[in-house]
Design a protein around this motif. Structure first.
Motif, PDB file in Angstrom:
ATOM      1  N   ILE A  92       2.772   5.783  13.628  1.00 29.73           N
ATOM      2  CA  ILE A  92       1.815   6.135  13.126  1.00 29.73           C
ATOM      3  C   ILE A  92       0.650   6.349  12.178  1.00 29.73           C
ATOM      4  CG2 ILE A  92      -0.561   6.851  14.465  1.00 29.73           C
ATOM      5  CD1 ILE A  92       0.357   6.561  17.382  1.00 29.73           C
ATOM      6  N   TYR A  93      -0.424   6.629  11.593  1.00 28.81           N
ATOM      7  CA  TYR A  93      -0.703   6.951  10.271  1.00 28.81           C
ATOM      8  C   TYR A  93      -2.087   6.987  10.858  1.00 28.81           C
ATOM      9  CZ  TYR A  93       3.694   6.716   7.901  1.00 28.81           C
ATOM     10  OH  TYR A  93       5.415   7.423   7.729  1.00 28.81           O
TER      11      TYR A  93
ATOM     12  N   PRO B 275       0.346  11.787  11.744  1.00 29.74           N
ATOM     13  CA  PRO B 275       0.354  12.127  10.256  1.00 29.74           C
ATOM     14  C   PRO B 275      -0.503  11.733   9.580  1.00 29.74           C
ATOM     15  CG  PRO B 275       2.678  10.672  10.986  1.00 29.74           C
ATOM     16  CD  PRO B 275       1.570  11.363  12.037  1.00 29.74           C
ATOM     17  N   ILE B 276      -0.781  12.666   8.617  1.00 31.37           N
ATOM     18  CA  ILE B 276      -1.712  11.832   7.536  1.00 31.37           C
ATOM     19  C   ILE B 276      -2.152  11.361   6.457  1.00 31.37           C
ATOM     20  CG2 ILE B 276      -3.858  12.629   6.812  1.00 31.37           C
ATOM     21  CD1 ILE B 276      -3.917  15.565   8.274  1.00 31.37           C
ATOM     22  N   LEU B 277      -2.604   9.988   5.635  1.00 33.28           N
ATOM     23  CA  LEU B 277      -1.850  10.311   4.873  1.00 33.28           C
ATOM     24  C   LEU B 277      -3.850   9.912   4.019  1.00 33.28           C
ATOM     25  CD1 LEU B 277       0.117   6.562   5.240  1.00 33.28           C
ATOM     26  CD2 LEU B 277       0.806   9.714   4.703  1.00 33.28           C
ATOM     27  N   ARG B 278      -3.723  10.272   2.744  1.00 33.44           N
ATOM     28  CA  ARG B 278      -5.017   9.624   2.131  1.00 33.44           C
ATOM     29  C   ARG B 278      -4.932   8.698   1.751  1.00 33.44           C
ATOM     30  NH1 ARG B 278      -7.624  15.022  -0.141  1.00 33.44           N
ATOM     31  NH2 ARG B 278      -9.637  14.130  -1.076  1.00 33.44           N
ATOM     32  N   ASP B 279      -5.584   8.244   1.125  1.00 34.61           N
ATOM     33  CA  ASP B 279      -6.300   6.900   0.443  1.00 34.61           C
ATOM     34  C   ASP B 279      -7.791   7.022   0.604  1.00 34.61           C
ATOM     35  OD1 ASP B 279      -6.841   4.853  -0.320  1.00 34.61           O
ATOM     36  OD2 ASP B 279      -7.131   3.207   1.040  1.00 34.61           O
ATOM     37  N   SER B 280      -8.087   7.541  -1.189  1.00 28.12           N
ATOM     38  CA  SER B 280      -9.339   8.232  -1.744  1.00 28.12           C
ATOM     39  C   SER B 280     -10.135   6.917  -1.829  1.00 28.12           C
ATOM     40  CB  SER B 280      -8.917   8.636  -3.290  1.00 28.12           C
ATOM     41  OG  SER B 280     -10.376   9.493  -3.545  1.00 28.12           O
ATOM     42  N   ASP B 281     -11.194   6.665  -0.763  1.00 29.55           N
ATOM     43  CA  ASP B 281     -11.921   5.957  -0.917  1.00 29.55           C
ATOM     44  C   ASP B 281     -11.588   4.777  -0.128  1.00 29.55           C
ATOM     45  OD1 ASP B 281     -14.139   7.754  -2.213  1.00 29.55           O
ATOM     46  OD2 ASP B 281     -13.354   7.129  -4.056  1.00 29.55           O
ATOM     47  N   GLY B 282     -10.939   4.642   0.957  1.00 33.93           N
ATOM     48  CA  GLY B 282     -10.522   4.228   0.976  1.00 33.93           C
ATOM     49  C   GLY B 282      -9.851   2.700  -0.366  1.00 33.93           C
ATOM     50  N   ALA B 283      -9.881   2.749  -1.511  1.00 35.08           N
ATOM     51  CA  ALA B 283      -9.466   1.925  -2.548  1.00 35.08           C
ATOM     52  C   ALA B 283      -7.924   0.754  -1.634  1.00 35.08           C
ATOM     53  CB  ALA B 283      -9.243   2.235  -3.802  1.00 35.08           C
ATOM     54  N   ALA B 284      -6.776   1.545  -1.155  1.00 34.41           N
ATOM     55  CA  ALA B 284      -5.338   1.024  -1.143  1.00 34.41           C
ATOM     56  C   ALA B 284      -5.581   0.435   0.862  1.00 34.41           C
ATOM     57  CB  ALA B 284      -4.316   1.595  -0.595  1.00 34.41           C
ATOM     58  N   THR B 285      -6.232   0.260   1.310  1.00 39.45           N
ATOM     59  CA  THR B 285      -6.473   0.262   2.907  1.00 39.45           C
ATOM     60  C   THR B 285      -7.925  -1.355   2.825  1.00 39.45           C
ATOM     61  OG1 THR B 285      -7.089   2.015   3.679  1.00 39.45           O
ATOM     62  CG2 THR B 285      -5.117   1.542   3.717  1.00 39.45           C
ATOM     63  N   LEU B 286      -8.572  -0.619   2.718  1.00 43.49           N
ATOM     64  CA  LEU B 286     -10.071  -1.690   3.182  1.00 43.49           C
ATOM     65  C   LEU B 286      -9.833  -2.826   2.632  1.00 43.49           C
ATOM     66  CD1 LEU B 286     -12.478   1.247   3.157  1.00 43.49           C
ATOM     67  CD2 LEU B 286     -11.142   0.778   4.476  1.00 43.49           C
TER      68      LEU B 286
ATOM     69  N   ALA C 241       1.244  -1.194  -0.418  1.00 46.15           N
ATOM     70  CA  ALA C 241      -0.065  -0.405  -0.287  1.00 46.15           C
ATOM     71  C   ALA C 241       1.234   0.963  -0.099  1.00 46.15           C
ATOM     72  CB  ALA C 241      -1.205   0.214   1.397  1.00 46.15           C
ATOM     73  N   SER C 242       0.890   2.509  -0.995  1.00 45.84           N
ATOM     74  CA  SER C 242       1.440   3.290  -1.276  1.00 45.84           C
ATOM     75  C   SER C 242       0.735   4.474  -1.015  1.00 45.84           C
ATOM     76  CB  SER C 242       2.160   3.119  -1.871  1.00 45.84           C
ATOM     77  OG  SER C 242       3.023   2.570  -2.026  1.00 45.84           O
ATOM     78  N   LEU C 243       0.377   4.779  -0.018  1.00 46.47           N
ATOM     79  CA  LEU C 243      -0.675   6.267  -0.062  1.00 46.47           C
ATOM     80  C   LEU C 243       0.638   8.314   0.098  1.00 46.47           C
ATOM     81  CD1 LEU C 243      -2.143   4.416   3.385  1.00 46.47           C
ATOM     82  CD2 LEU C 243      -2.379   4.328   0.826  1.00 46.47           C
ATOM     83  N   GLN C 244      -0.576   8.565   0.284  1.00 47.32           N
ATOM     84  CA  GLN C 244      -0.364  10.440  -0.582  1.00 47.32           C
ATOM     85  C   GLN C 244      -0.488  11.006   0.201  1.00 47.32           C
ATOM     86  OE1 GLN C 244       0.757  11.620  -3.946  1.00 47.32           O
ATOM     87  NE2 GLN C 244       0.157   9.362  -3.603  1.00 47.32           N
ATOM     88  N   THR C 245       0.769  11.932   0.760  1.00 50.40           N
ATOM     89  CA  THR C 245       0.876  13.276   1.892  1.00 50.40           C
ATOM     90  C   THR C 245      -0.340  13.649   2.116  1.00 50.40           C
ATOM     91  OG1 THR C 245       2.137  13.554   1.393  1.00 50.40           O
ATOM     92  CG2 THR C 245       3.205  12.285   3.264  1.00 50.40           C
TER      93      THR C 245
END
Length: 146
Positions: free
Chosen positions: A54-55, A87-98, A2-6
């Protein structure tokens, strides 16, 4: 991986934290329970400091047509209002993590061990009246793999 964006657009690979326990607090700014989730997240940051990573992972959509859309500025404002210290990471619509971590409800906490594998089920079902117990459960799970 999983790669997420700051929010500033950098890519963060969760593999880059190998060798450390990683906690993903997965929520969304539109979710009323995310305030409680931030309370728990901040307590974890306080308790563990830099012993773990922690993110706060927001699943707000980056698609302006989505009803769950939020701009980076809106997410930043939400985090500031609730005094988020992680720190905040963005996973638009949770696609990568959910899907990757089998998260079926928000907010949830996912704990990754030092090899990057998730341990057990995600911690979901955050009850605002039972936040201290919830914090204890998550802490105990972290302590087992530290």
């Amino acid at each position: 991986t999983a790669s997420l964006q700051t929010l500033s657009g950098e890519t963060v690979s969760l593999d880059s934290a190998k060798g450390k326990v990683v906690v993903l607090a997965i929520g969304a700014s539109w979710l009323p329970l995310s305030k409680q989730q931030i309370t728990t997240t901040n307590k974890l940051v306080q308790k563990y400091g830099n012993r773990i990573v922690i993110y706060w992972v927001t699943t707000d959509s980056s698609n302006t047509k989505s009803k769950n859309y939020a701009s980076n500025e809106q997410i930043q404002a939400f985090a500031a209002k609730n005094k988020l210290t992680a720190p905040i990471l963005r996973d638009s619509d949770g696609a990568a993590t959910l899907k990757k971590y089998a998260v079926d409800q928000l907010p949830s906490f996912v704990i990754l061990d030092k090899t990057g594998k998730s341990i057990g089920e995600p911690f979901g079902g955050l009850d605002p009246d039972r936040e201290p117990e919830f914090f204890m459960q998550v802490s105990m799970a972290i302590d087992k793999v530290l």
